[in-house]
Scaffold this motif. Structure first.
Motif, PDB file in Angstrom:
ATOM      1  N   HIS A 102       0.837  -1.215   0.000  1.00 48.41           N
ATOM      2  CA  HIS A 102       0.000   0.000   0.000  1.00 48.41           C
ATOM      3  C   HIS A 102       0.870   1.263   0.000  1.00 48.41           C
ATOM      4  N   LEU A 103       2.142   1.085   0.338  1.00 53.25           N
ATOM      5  CA  LEU A 103       3.017   2.258   0.474  1.00 53.25           C
ATOM      6  C   LEU A 103       3.608   2.757  -0.843  1.00 53.25           C
ATOM      7  N   ILE A 112       2.447   6.079  -2.199  1.00 51.19           N
ATOM      8  CA  ILE A 112       2.617   7.097  -1.157  1.00 51.19           C
ATOM      9  C   ILE A 112       4.078   7.535  -1.119  1.00 51.19           C
ATOM     10  N   ASP A 170       4.727   9.751  -3.992  1.00 49.32           N
ATOM     11  CA  ASP A 170       4.170  11.104  -3.824  1.00 49.32           C
ATOM     12  C   ASP A 170       5.069  11.999  -2.966  1.00 49.32           C
ATOM     13  N   TYR A 171       5.771  11.385  -2.018  1.00 46.48           N
ATOM     14  CA  TYR A 171       6.613  12.190  -1.119  1.00 46.48           C
ATOM     15  C   TYR A 171       8.082  12.189  -1.567  1.00 46.48           C
TER      16      TYR A 171
END
Ligand code: SF4
Lengths: 717, 67
Positions: free
Chosen positions: A287-288, A291, A294-295
């Motif tokens: 799930h990471l 994310i 994005d960062y």
């Protein structure tokens, strides 16, 4: 050859009968010692001192390994051991994530102690069989299996010439061989490696469990540091644990109701909150992926960049659709986080098992980042294939990914070429070349053998054999202490740079993951703040390894009112659950502060262990510059706005009129200085000297002033 | 130009700026967040209805996960 024919070829080298006994308050109070050189098998008592100072799990592993080895013992010497220990909480079924084993050995990659935390049923079954730890020393002459029969109370060492070496076949063969019947296959767990573990330094151990729903053997990995290489060097094909049954209160805990109450609250959080929080039950740690992208934290192209335009190809929704949904994916009984996702019926496209339809455990985030984005490969099917082969060949997806990314950068920089790689065009994104490299590693041939050395040894090899610039290799080779980095870009988080390079075993994120706290939240702005975090979190997270616990249920779901607590980042309710559970298992009465003390003792012991072996000092906590900032002009220019701003605001240097080369150099000087200041602050907080040596006063304070520890640190104060 | 501060970063303020707008602007896609506006906790079901004023100090605390 069928299973009974295979078994008939076994040659018994030694059997040893013992009293099965009971577990009392989480401990069996003995360990099992097996020496493969002389086939000695014996039981050893667990002393009160071991429990008081080392607690269990990794603590027991470190203590036994210290006693068994000399300061100059090498990973492939007879004295080196593989120690597997589940910890006092290990094997309970009423709280999520309580089936982990901790494995400790001297690493072929780092020449210091490595520890690795792994799921599967072996650790609990070892304990059910009557042992708080298994210690294997020596080397067999021919391939053997070690059988721990907790049903009959017998340990056997048997030559096993016919079984496969690759884990997906071997674990199934041995599960079939030792299970009484089909519906008792879940009472067998197998530890194994694979053929690439024999031919590289990055071998893993696969720990199996039988998935009753799928009717398949599943594999979880003790991945880091090459313990699978040690296993195969000892000529161990497998270690098999057989359990009589899985009893809900096998640990004979003091207060089962208290554990159940914590478990029920946790399970409710999973049911009600997981879909809105981490989606662990559907996507696992994958799930990471987006994310991190994005960062700007997802490593791409050997950690040069932190995001990529093709992210959608490896987005968590892709993994969700590939993972079989609706089945319970816990790697130990009672784990309602159930994140051990799997792809079923995957048809392999390459290698010796081409055309076979297999189950693939994972991929987890680290694998997607490692063999995928970090190598510039955004192809989900390749990632699954690489995941499968890494597992069955017995190699670490993280090390394989990071070292392949390093090779790709070397290739693109012209340091290596087709002549050196034997025809492999190792450019970023070349999945065919990457998988062929892995198959070569498994076959022990070609450039795969060089790659299997790991980054540290490859750097020395390239410098010596082809005259490569060692400084550049040191800058881009993402290793510290000889271990390859796991998959997070730490450039913009000074605290995470410490979280990686100040670890005891090498840069694995399981000690501290501070990037959000530091880089995004700006919660730890000063050196003292960062040092506090680099004290608390590594100590807190060490505790999981003493207990036989999985870290994920601590903070991959959070209670609904967590935001209203004083320190939400620590998830206070879950911390209290752990304190309650420890006390309920053992009958002791620790609090949150003593929890950290328990870890501190073991953490400082491990640091001292490294010092005893000639490591563990400040210079060994140095990081490759790629972990801190842009090494190349291209890297700087890819984030020019960010870096120019840093020059202007942090260093008070006007970037205008300066060449990128000049700007890279100025930024580097600054970042390197920051890291040195961080080292000072962290060492101070941890009670260490400026050279990173535990101070005697500190060891006394925490109750770890054992004579053998003081003897090592005394002259370095 | 009116501004707000989000995790110590100054960004332009806009009319009807609610929490979801801020998260989008900052590209904060992580789901485990604790949000405070001028020290006051904002619950997830209040993100849409919480309009921030110019000069607001917004903290978007990302918790840890993974690893
Ligand atoms: S959270 Fe995941 S890795 Fe941890 S014990 Fe549960 S299933 Fe295994």
């Amino acid at each position: 050859m069928n299973i009974s024919e295979m078994k008939s070829k076994h040659k018994l080298l030694k059997d040893y009968s013992y009293e099965l006994g009971e577990i009392e308050k989480g401990y069996t109070n003995r360990t099992l010692y097996v020496n493969l050189s002389n086939n000695e098998i014996k039981e050893k008592p667990v002393t009160q001192l071991m429990k008081d100072k080392f607690v269990g799990g990794k603590g027991f592993g470190l203590k036994l390994l210290w006693d068994a080895t000399k300061p100059d013992t090498k990973w492939d010497d007879l004295e080196n051991e593989i120690i597997i220990s589940p910890g006092p909480i290990g094997g309970i079924t009423q709280y999520a994530g309580a089936g982990k084993s901790l494995v400790v050995s001297l690493s072929p990659l780092t020449d210091i102690v490595i520890d690795s935390n792994v799921g599967g049923y072996f650790g609990p079954f070892l304990k059910y069989a009557g042992f708080d730890a298994l210690e294997i020393q020596g080397k067999a002459e021919k391939d053997v299996i070690v059988i721990i029969d907790g049903k009959e109370g017998v340990i056997r060492i048997e030559e096993a010439p016919e079984e496969a070496v690759d884990s997906h076949i071997l674990a199934e063969q041995l599960t079939d061989m030792y299970a009484e019947s089909d519906n008792k296959k879940n009472l067998i767990s197998v530890v194994s490696a694979g053929v690439a573990a024999e031919n590289s330094n990055i071998g893993v151990l696969n720990f199996s469990f039988y998935d009753k729903k799928r009717k398949k053997v599943r594999l979880k990995q003790a991945g880091r540091g090459g313990i699978g290489t040690v296993l195969r060097n000892k000529k161990i094909k497998a270690i098999v644990a057989i359990a009589e049954s899985i009893k809900p209160d096998a640990n004979h805990v003091v207060d089962i109701e208290a554990i159940k109450e914590c478990g029920a609250r946790f399970n409710k959080e999973m049911r009600e909150l997981d879909d809105d929080q981490c989606r662990m039950r559907k996507e696992g740690t994958a799930h990471l992926v987006e994310i991190m992208d994005d960062y700007d934290l997802l490593p791409t192209e050997n950690f040069r960049f932190g995001s990529h335009k093709d992210i959608m190809n490896i987005h968590s929704s892709v993994w969700r659709s590939k993972f079989t949904q609706g089945v319970f994916d816990g790697c130990w009984i009672g784990c309602t986080m159930a994140c051990a996702k799997a792809v079923d019926g995957f048809e392999l496209k390459t290698g010796p098992y081409k055309g076979d339809k297999v189950i693939v455990d994972g991929p987890e985030y680290e694998t997607v980042g490692g063999v995928g984005s970090n190598c510039g490969i955004f192809d989900a099917d390749y990632i699954i294939e690489a995941n499968f082969y890494c597992d069955t060949y017995g190699i670490d997806t993280i090390s394989f990914g990071t070292l392949t990314a390093f090779l790709m950068e070397c290739y693109e920089a012209g340091i290596i070429n087709k002549e050196i790689t034997g025809g492999l065009e190792l450019t970023f994104g070349n999945a065919d070349a990457a998988i062929e490299l892995m198959h070569q590693m498994a076959r022990g041939e070609g450039f795969g053998v060089i790659a299997g050395l790991g980054i540290r040894k490859m750097k020395a090899y390239f410098a010596k054999e082809i005259g490569a610039d060692i400084n550049f290799l040191n800058d881009i080779g993402m290793e510290n202490k000889g271990l390859e980095y796991s998959q997070y870009v730490s450039k913009e988080s000074l605290a995470q740079q410490g979280g990686y390079a100040m670890t005891n075993k090498g840069p694995q994120h399981d000690e501290a993951w501070l990037i959000f706290m530091d880089m995004v939240n700006k919660q730890i702005p000063t050196f003292e703040d960062k040092a506090e975090a680099l004290h608390y979190f590594p100590m807190f997270r060490t505790w999981f390894g003493l207990m036989g616990l999985c870290k994920l249920p601590w903070n991959d779901v959070e209670p609904a009112n967590n935001a209203e607590t004083d320190e939400p980042g620590k998830v206070p309710e879950h911390v209290q659950n752990y304190v309650t559970i420890f006390n309920a298992v053992t009958g002791l009465n620790i609090d949150k502060a003593e929890m950290i003390r328990q870890s501190e003792r073991v953490y400082n012991f491990q640091r001292t262990f490294n010092i005893r072996r000639g490591y563990g000092l400040r210079k060994h906590d140095a990081q490759p510059y790629r972990a801190a900032g842009p090494v190349t002009v291209e890297e700087y220019e890819s984030r020019i706005e960010r870096y120019d701003k840093q020059l202007l605001e942090n260093i008070k240097v006007n970037p205008e009129g300066k060449s990128t080369v000049e700007k890279v150099a100025i930024l580097r000087e600054y970042k390197e200085d920051m890291y040195e200041q961080l080292l000072d602050a962290v060492y101070k907080r941890r009670g260490w000297t400026k050279n990173g040596v535990p101070k005697i006063t500190h060891l006394k304070d925490i109750g770890m002033d054992l004579p053998e520890v003081l003897e090592i640190v005394e002259s370095l104060q | 130009m009116k501004t707000i501060t989000v995790n110590d970063i100054i960004i332009d303020w806009e009319e009807n700026m609610n929490i979801n707008v801020i998260l989008q602007r900052m590209n904060y896609t992580f789901r485990m967040l604790i949000i405070k506006v001028d020290g006051k906790l904002v619950k997830k079901n209040e993100y849409e209805s919480t309009i921030v004023s110019p000069g607001a100090d917004v903290k978007v605390i990302h918790l840890m996960s993974g690893g």
